[in-house]
Design a protein around this motif. Structure first.
Motif, PDB file in Angstrom:
ATOM      1  N   LEU A 140     -73.446 -71.686 -23.838  1.00  0.00           N
ATOM      2  CA  LEU A 140     -72.792 -72.308 -24.983  1.00  0.00           C
ATOM      3  C   LEU A 140     -73.768 -72.502 -26.136  1.00  0.00           C
ATOM      4  CD1 LEU A 140     -70.569 -74.883 -23.107  1.00  0.00           C
ATOM      5  CD2 LEU A 140     -69.809 -72.881 -24.377  1.00  0.00           C
TER       6      LEU A 140
ATOM      7  N   ARG B 222     -74.132 -69.155 -27.688  1.00  0.00           N
ATOM      8  CA  ARG B 222     -72.957 -68.785 -28.458  1.00  0.00           C
ATOM      9  C   ARG B 222     -72.898 -69.564 -29.764  1.00  0.00           C
ATOM     10  NH1 ARG B 222     -66.909 -69.774 -26.458  1.00  0.00           N
ATOM     11  NH2 ARG B 222     -67.458 -71.798 -27.295  1.00  0.00           N
TER      12      ARG B 222
ATOM     13  N   ALA C  42     -71.297 -94.704 -12.301  1.00  0.00           N
ATOM     14  CA  ALA C  42     -70.232 -93.711 -12.456  1.00  0.00           C
ATOM     15  C   ALA C  42     -69.342 -94.048 -13.646  1.00  0.00           C
ATOM     16  CB  ALA C  42     -69.405 -93.622 -11.176  1.00  0.00           C
TER      17      ALA C  42
ATOM     18  N   LEU D 145     -71.188 -93.138 -16.700  1.00  0.00           N
ATOM     19  CA  LEU D 145     -71.138 -91.677 -16.858  1.00  0.00           C
ATOM     20  C   LEU D 145     -69.784 -91.250 -17.417  1.00  0.00           C
ATOM     21  CD1 LEU D 145     -72.551 -88.969 -16.370  1.00  0.00           C
ATOM     22  CD2 LEU D 145     -71.686 -89.011 -14.036  1.00  0.00           C
ATOM     23  N   LEU D 146     -68.748 -91.922 -16.960  1.00  0.00           N
ATOM     24  CA  LEU D 146     -67.401 -91.626 -17.446  1.00  0.00           C
ATOM     25  C   LEU D 146     -67.306 -91.899 -18.949  1.00  0.00           C
ATOM     26  CD1 LEU D 146     -64.689 -90.726 -16.191  1.00  0.00           C
ATOM     27  CD2 LEU D 146     -64.094 -93.131 -15.970  1.00  0.00           C
TER      28      LEU D 146
ATOM     29  N   GLY E 181     -69.250 -89.194 -20.812  1.00  0.00           N
ATOM     30  CA  GLY E 181     -68.460 -87.955 -20.829  1.00  0.00           C
ATOM     31  C   GLY E 181     -67.301 -88.061 -21.807  1.00  0.00           C
TER      32      GLY E 181
ATOM     33  N   LEU F 171     -68.484 -87.479 -25.298  1.00  0.00           N
ATOM     34  CA  LEU F 171     -68.652 -86.058 -25.602  1.00  0.00           C
ATOM     35  C   LEU F 171     -67.310 -85.392 -25.888  1.00  0.00           C
ATOM     36  CD1 LEU F 171     -71.424 -84.948 -23.098  1.00  0.00           C
ATOM     37  CD2 LEU F 171     -71.392 -84.453 -25.529  1.00  0.00           C
ATOM     38  N   VAL F 172     -66.304 -85.760 -25.101  1.00  0.00           N
ATOM     39  CA  VAL F 172     -64.983 -85.173 -25.320  1.00  0.00           C
ATOM     40  C   VAL F 172     -64.459 -85.570 -26.704  1.00  0.00           C
ATOM     41  CG1 VAL F 172     -62.592 -85.174 -24.527  1.00  0.00           C
ATOM     42  CG2 VAL F 172     -64.443 -85.044 -22.871  1.00  0.00           C
TER      43      VAL F 172
ATOM     44  N   THR G 235     -65.563 -83.522 -29.524  1.00  0.00           N
ATOM     45  CA  THR G 235     -64.943 -82.217 -29.732  1.00  0.00           C
ATOM     46  C   THR G 235     -64.244 -82.174 -31.092  1.00  0.00           C
ATOM     47  OG1 THR G 235     -64.573 -82.060 -27.358  1.00  0.00           O
ATOM     48  CG2 THR G 235     -63.347 -80.541 -28.752  1.00  0.00           C
TER      49      THR G 235
ATOM     50  N   PHE H  22     -75.171 -85.425 -23.619  1.00  0.00           N
ATOM     51  CA  PHE H  22     -75.176 -84.702 -22.342  1.00  0.00           C
ATOM     52  C   PHE H  22     -76.467 -84.971 -21.576  1.00  0.00           C
ATOM     53  CE2 PHE H  22     -75.714 -80.833 -19.723  1.00  0.00           C
ATOM     54  CZ  PHE H  22     -74.591 -80.985 -18.941  1.00  0.00           C
TER      55      PHE H  22
ATOM     56  N   ALA I 233     -66.335 -76.702 -29.020  1.00  0.00           N
ATOM     57  CA  ALA I 233     -66.107 -76.383 -27.608  1.00  0.00           C
ATOM     58  C   ALA I 233     -67.256 -76.842 -26.731  1.00  0.00           C
ATOM     59  CB  ALA I 233     -65.896 -74.879 -27.447  1.00  0.00           C
ATOM     60  N   VAL I 234     -68.465 -76.850 -27.285  1.00  0.00           N
ATOM     61  CA  VAL I 234     -69.625 -77.272 -26.484  1.00  0.00           C
ATOM     62  C   VAL I 234     -69.444 -78.718 -26.030  1.00  0.00           C
ATOM     63  CG1 VAL I 234     -72.108 -77.615 -26.504  1.00  0.00           C
ATOM     64  CG2 VAL I 234     -71.116 -75.672 -27.695  1.00  0.00           C
ATOM     65  N   SER I 235     -69.094 -79.585 -26.976  1.00  0.00           N
ATOM     66  CA  SER I 235     -68.897 -80.992 -26.616  1.00  0.00           C
ATOM     67  C   SER I 235     -67.771 -81.138 -25.608  1.00  0.00           C
ATOM     68  CB  SER I 235     -68.583 -81.809 -27.871  1.00  0.00           C
ATOM     69  OG  SER I 235     -69.683 -81.839 -28.729  1.00  0.00           O
ATOM     70  N   LEU I 236     -66.707 -80.350 -25.790  1.00  0.00           N
ATOM     71  CA  LEU I 236     -65.563 -80.462 -24.887  1.00  0.00           C
ATOM     72  C   LEU I 236     -65.955 -80.092 -23.450  1.00  0.00           C
ATOM     73  CD1 LEU I 236     -62.535 -80.983 -24.561  1.00  0.00           C
ATOM     74  CD2 LEU I 236     -62.145 -78.570 -25.010  1.00  0.00           C
ATOM     75  N   VAL I 237     -66.648 -78.964 -23.307  1.00  0.00           N
ATOM     76  CA  VAL I 237     -67.017 -78.509 -21.961  1.00  0.00           C
ATOM     77  C   VAL I 237     -67.990 -79.490 -21.299  1.00  0.00           C
ATOM     78  CG1 VAL I 237     -68.191 -76.690 -20.671  1.00  0.00           C
ATOM     79  CG2 VAL I 237     -66.577 -76.092 -22.472  1.00  0.00           C
ATOM     80  N   LEU I 238     -69.023 -79.893 -22.046  1.00  0.00           N
ATOM     81  CA  LEU I 238     -70.003 -80.815 -21.474  1.00  0.00           C
ATOM     82  C   LEU I 238     -69.366 -82.154 -21.134  1.00  0.00           C
ATOM     83  CD1 LEU I 238     -73.134 -80.119 -23.716  1.00  0.00           C
ATOM     84  CD2 LEU I 238     -72.463 -79.045 -21.567  1.00  0.00           C
ATOM     85  N   GLY I 239     -68.516 -82.627 -22.026  1.00  0.00           N
ATOM     86  CA  GLY I 239     -67.839 -83.899 -21.774  1.00  0.00           C
ATOM     87  C   GLY I 239     -66.942 -83.838 -20.561  1.00  0.00           C
ATOM     88  N   LEU I 240     -66.219 -82.726 -20.423  1.00  0.00           N
ATOM     89  CA  LEU I 240     -65.340 -82.600 -19.253  1.00  0.00           C
ATOM     90  C   LEU I 240     -66.147 -82.516 -17.966  1.00  0.00           C
ATOM     91  CD1 LEU I 240     -62.525 -80.203 -20.558  1.00  0.00           C
ATOM     92  CD2 LEU I 240     -62.359 -82.637 -20.053  1.00  0.00           C
ATOM     93  N   LEU I 241     -67.283 -81.833 -18.018  1.00  0.00           N
ATOM     94  CA  LEU I 241     -68.136 -81.746 -16.826  1.00  0.00           C
ATOM     95  C   LEU I 241     -68.519 -83.139 -16.338  1.00  0.00           C
ATOM     96  CD1 LEU I 241     -70.616 -78.815 -17.541  1.00  0.00           C
ATOM     97  CD2 LEU I 241     -69.114 -79.023 -15.576  1.00  0.00           C
ATOM     98  N   LEU I 242     -68.999 -83.957 -17.278  1.00  0.00           N
ATOM     99  CA  LEU I 242     -69.439 -85.301 -16.892  1.00  0.00           C
ATOM    100  C   LEU I 242     -68.248 -86.159 -16.471  1.00  0.00           C
ATOM    101  CD1 LEU I 242     -72.126 -86.074 -19.625  1.00  0.00           C
ATOM    102  CD2 LEU I 242     -72.446 -85.141 -17.338  1.00  0.00           C
ATOM    103  N   THR I 243     -67.170 -86.078 -17.233  1.00  0.00           N
ATOM    104  CA  THR I 243     -66.011 -86.924 -16.949  1.00  0.00           C
ATOM    105  C   THR I 243     -65.408 -86.596 -15.586  1.00  0.00           C
ATOM    106  OG1 THR I 243     -65.572 -86.902 -19.318  1.00  0.00           O
ATOM    107  CG2 THR I 243     -63.845 -87.754 -17.916  1.00  0.00           C
TER     108      THR I 243
ATOM    109  N   ALA J 159     -67.739 -87.769 -12.776  1.00  0.00           N
ATOM    110  CA  ALA J 159     -67.687 -89.221 -12.563  1.00  0.00           C
ATOM    111  C   ALA J 159     -66.381 -89.639 -11.897  1.00  0.00           C
ATOM    112  CB  ALA J 159     -67.856 -89.938 -13.903  1.00  0.00           C
ATOM    113  N   LEU J 160     -65.282 -89.044 -12.338  1.00  0.00           N
ATOM    114  CA  LEU J 160     -63.985 -89.393 -11.744  1.00  0.00           C
ATOM    115  C   LEU J 160     -63.932 -89.001 -10.264  1.00  0.00           C
ATOM    116  CD1 LEU J 160     -61.384 -88.515 -14.538  1.00  0.00           C
ATOM    117  CD2 LEU J 160     -61.851 -90.756 -13.530  1.00  0.00           C
TER     118      LEU J 160
ATOM    119  N   PHE K 296     -66.431 -88.758  -8.199  1.00  0.00           N
ATOM    120  CA  PHE K 296     -67.237 -89.697  -7.417  1.00  0.00           C
ATOM    121  C   PHE K 296     -66.483 -91.001  -7.197  1.00  0.00           C
ATOM    122  CE2 PHE K 296     -69.972 -93.390  -7.220  1.00  0.00           C
ATOM    123  CZ  PHE K 296     -70.775 -93.081  -6.139  1.00  0.00           C
TER     124      PHE K 296
END
Lengths: 411, 62
Positions: free
Chosen positions: A141, A144, A248, A251-252, A255, A258-259, A262, A271, B12-22, B25-26, B28
């Motif tokens: 990413l 890109r 956790a 972390l949520l 995350g 970050l979302v 977007t 991150f 898209a970078v923020s979206l992918v990274l954010g979803l990875l972490l989210t 965490a969920l 876990f």
């Protein structure tokens, strides 16, 4: 590792004051190259840091962490050594071995990394898969995101960069970029000597930086607030709140930030915070397991299951405990008993007149029954034993030691 | 964040990274709270299918 993408140098010819010295050729016109002479080892982390515009220390830390947790760091470093060209070399070791005339495209490099990822995952039973996926995804990413933007400051001129924008002295000479269509490049090599006057390099004004987003600070503040409340709840004795769960939730939140980024604000650096939280979460969860294993204190215990009990649970961290089932009457009423010792000796006294099913577990150690060893020397030994008159078991016992001995005795 | 963190083109970078972490965490939290683990055997084939599909789509669009 990021793909071996080739950055472009934006060049615009303004006026001619120096002579172009040759055709548009030369080593990699990219910032992705290894310079082992000025690096700690093979220069992979330095190359990735230079290419992504990040501190090489970050990539060294990631490599070390991935090496410790599963060994993926070594694999990625070797891949970087093979796929990233050395300074001044026309192509990488892998490209040379494949006798390629053109450098590998980022998609091919990504495919190689993914194949290595799955092979590695298969060998290690999935261990480190997530980490490899994260690193590969981030690198791709980032690459890109770099496409379409110059990797070095733009400058005017068609033949080559000036000294002050050509990078460090040890960097490979960037290749002259092809001229824009309007400025026709002479097809005759003899004409490459160019006119007597040379082009004047002109650095265009830098684009104004966008205002710094508050998203990252806001996200971290929310994460800190929520974590603080949870820690307070944990200290107040609230059920279900543990350090691992607190991490956790943090972390949520990160995350989620970050979302949100977007569409609104920008804070990709969150991150890295998330990676740190994830590492802390894994470590804390492991510690929680350990603390649960050795919960119950130290010493000797005698646990007598009372006649009216329907279920009972006992814990001892380290020591010797006796689980006495002899007071249980043969009423037919179901009773469930759970006894666990972290390290030590668990003695189970079983009656003769009550149907009992006993599930004994010793992760390390042995299981003995009436003075005879029935399991020892293995890893996670389990035996299901029945006692008393035939029929459906009235008492179900789960007796376990993490390290030590489970001993069954007659009452 | 209304004045300085304005809307921008989708990142898209923020979206992918954010979803990875989210998602991590969920998963876990769900596993830790309920005691039910996730069957992750589908992750590798789905990732392969997604990568292959995206690669084919990108190639055919060129």
């Amino acid at each position: 590792m990021p793909g071996a993408g080739r950055g472009t140098i934006v060049a615009v010819m303004t006026e001619t004051t120096t002579a172009p010295q040759g055709p548009p050729s030369g080593p990699h016109p990219s910032l992705l190259y290894r310079d082992p002479d000025n690096s700690m080892f093979a220069g992979v982390c330095t190359a990735v840091g230079r290419y992504t515009g990040t501190d090489p220390v970050i990539w060294r830390i990631v490599t070390v962490v991935l090496t410790v947790f599963g060994g993926a760091g070594v694999l990625l470093y070797v891949l970087g050594w093979l796929l990233i060209p050395k300074a001044g070399a026309p192509m990488s070791i892998a490209e040379g071995a494949l006798r390629r005339r053109q450098p590998l495209t980022p998609a091919v490099v990504l495919a190689i990394v993914l194949v290595a990822l799955f092979v590695f995952s298969g060998v290690h039973r999935g261990h480190g898969l997530w980490a490899l996926a994260v690193i590969a995804g981030v690198a791709y990413l980032v690459h890109r995101d770099r496409e379409g933007r110059p990797l070095v400051p733009s400058y005017a001129g068609a033949a080559g960069p000036p000294a002050d924008v050509a990078g460090p002295a040890d960097a490979p000479q960037a290749a002259p970029a092809p001229p824009p269509p309007a400025a026709s490049w002479p097809t005759d090599p003899a004409a490459w000597a160019g006119p007597a006057t040379a082009p004047a390099w002109k650095v265009p004004p830098a684009e104004p930086r966008p205002p710094r987003s508050r998203l990252g600070v806001v996200t971290l503040s929310v994460a800190a607030l929520v974590s603080g409340v949870l820690v307070l709840a944990d200290q107040a004795g609230a059920d279900g709140v543990t350090p691992a769960r607190t991490l956790a939730v943090a972390l949520l939140v990160v995350g989620g930030g970050l979302v949100v980024g977007t569409w609104l604000g920008r804070a990709r650096w969150l991150f890295l915070v998330g990676i740190l939280l994830a590492v802390a979460l894994v470590g804390t969860a492991a510690t929680d397991d350990a603390s649960d294993t050795f919960r119950g204190g130290l010493g000797e215990r005698t646990w007598v299951v009372s006649p009216g009990a329907t279920d009972a649970s006992y814990r001892l961290g380290i020591g010797e405990a006796t689980l006495d089932l002899r007071d249980l009457p043969a009423t037919g009423r179901h009773v469930a008993v759970d006894a666990h010792i972290g390290a030590g000796h668990l003695i189970v006294l079983v009656p003769d007149d009550v149907p009992i099913r006993l599930h004994a577990t010793a992760r390390v150690g042995d299981i003995t029954e009436f003075g005879r060893s029935i399991a020892n020397g293995g890893e996670r030994m389990e035996r299901t034993l029945t006692y008393g008159p035939p029929g459906d078991p009235q008492v179900e016992v789960d007796a376990a030691v993490t390290a030590g001995q489970v001993e069954v005795r007659h009452g | 964040m209304a004045d300085r963190s304005e809307r921008h083109p989708r990142d898209a970078v923020s979206l992918v990274l954010g979803l990875l972490l989210t998602v991590g965490a969920l998963m876990f939290l769900v596993t830790d709270v309920t005691g039910h683990g996730f069957d992750l055997r589908w992750v590798v084939p789905v990732a392969l299918i997604a990568i292959g599909g995206l690669g084919l789509t990108a190639s055919l669009r060129r």
